[in-house]
Write an enzyme that holds these catalytic residues in place. Sequence first.
Site, short mmCIF file in Angstrom:
data_model
loop_
_atom_site.label_atom_id
_atom_site.label_comp_id
_atom_site.label_asym_id
_atom_site.label_seq_id
_atom_site.Cartn_x
_atom_site.Cartn_y
_atom_site.Cartn_z
N GLU A 1 0.83 -1.20 0.00
CA GLU A 1 0.00 0.00 0.00
C GLU A 1 0.87 1.25 0.00
OE1 GLU A 1 -1.58 1.43 3.94
OE2 GLU A 1 -1.61 -0.72 4.32
N HIS B 1 -1.71 -11.13 11.22
CA HIS B 1 -1.29 -9.79 10.85
C HIS B 1 -1.10 -9.01 12.15
CE1 HIS B 1 -1.03 -5.84 9.24
NE2 HIS B 1 -2.15 -5.46 9.84
N CYS C 1 -3.24 -3.60 4.29
CA CYS C 1 -2.26 -4.64 4.64
C CYS C 1 -2.57 -6.00 4.04
CB CYS C 1 -2.17 -4.77 6.16
SG CYS C 1 -1.79 -3.23 7.01
#
Length: 482
Positions: free
Chosen positions: A85, A249, A119
């Site tokens: 990103e 994550h 993400c």
Amino acid sequence: MTKPENIGIHGIEVYFPSTYVAQEDLEKFDGVSQGKYTLGLGQTNMAFCGDREDIYSLSLNAVNNLMDKFNVDPNSIGRLEVGTETVIDKSKSVKTVLMDLFAKHGNTSIDGIDTINACYGGTSALHNALQWMESSYWDGRNAIVVAGDIAVYEKGPARPTGGAGVVAMLIGPNAPITFESGLRGVHMENVYDFYKPDMDSEYPRVDGKLSISCYFRAIDNCYNRYAKAFEKKYGKSFSLDQVDFALFHSPYNKLVQKSFGRMLYNDFLNNPNDSRYASLEAYKNVKPEDTYFDSVLEKALSAITKNDYATKVAPTTLLAKQLGNTYCGSTYSGLLSLLDEKSNDLVGKRVLTFSYGSGLAASAFSFKVEKPINHIVEKVDLKNRLAKRVRVEPEIFTEKLSLRETRHNLKNYVPSDETTNMFPGSFYLSSVDNAGIRKYDRTYSTSAVLGAFQRRQQISQSTIKSLNLFRATKSVLSILKK
């Protein structure tokens, strides 16, 4: 063509900047209470970049190092996809920059492009590579998946949750680390918990409380959908009892601890009469969305999962604690941490994985380690590389981020950061011209150049030693740059 079997990871590499700031130093510098970042967030150190490194250079380093360490023939790659990103250009992809590593060897026939959603882009790129190999479009070659970012925040409470790093993975059939086919739970929706509407700034807009709610809601949905897929495939119920390791994550480590507890909470809802969950009885009929910020439940889940967290999750957290949040690379830095920690002890084990990207996109899926992977651990040499980094004072860290801020989207300049502390052989940004075209160079040391030359040319160490070092270095630089 024969249908490929046991598709998965043959090699994995991470590139991170050579500089970091210690969270305990940041606590003092920011004037916050001792332990706010180290205990409250669960973080130790945070990697960061000055103006010499960007997402192009980090990705070039990750892919180049992967190919070098695992002896990858550039012509053996048929797909290259990037999840990030960190956007430098609204049109030109990171993948096109990486093509320089392949085009010089005559390979311009490489599918794939950048995948963007906070993400989650790295996971989407990975799944795209897997599905390409399972499809009629597969041409028999391997894939490389790149996942990573430079995470920076403006001054304030979110800044300690930044980080930097890029993971590159070599994907192919008959791999030692395989994906469990058909086992995936997906959840996606439209929400503004974290987003970047301002192209003139690297900094995001964040609704922290909303983002945590979204993260937990995604876990609830992905975990239960994965469980249904597991039951359909194997004909038996699923719970954390079937999981050897779990990786997440990781925006910050404290959230990972809570997330593992959240999975156990779903096991309780699916089997409320299990005596192991007696302390959760009061939550039997409470709506899940009403429990996201319930501190009593959080403490109860922490107590129940304490031992399992230590054995199943803690081994995945090294890089998240040392680098900070690498956004798209976060989940896969967790996998690499696990490989480094457990090595061949992972053979035969299942690794449940949860990947999340704000906005939102999330999924749960799993790996299994089918063969010994100690050769991967040795080639990555993770802990030794982490130990070679340079600890920087918070004042310098703040100056570097201010420099990045003023030079974001700037044209016609030469970066001012020194390259002396960078890892040998690293790509770095050398200039940006008045048209916005970025140029890159590499740092070199005699030992690094000769080592790379020896691996590339497969010549003996004795031959290397017999060469005049200055003459050898000068002559092989041109070869390595080709």
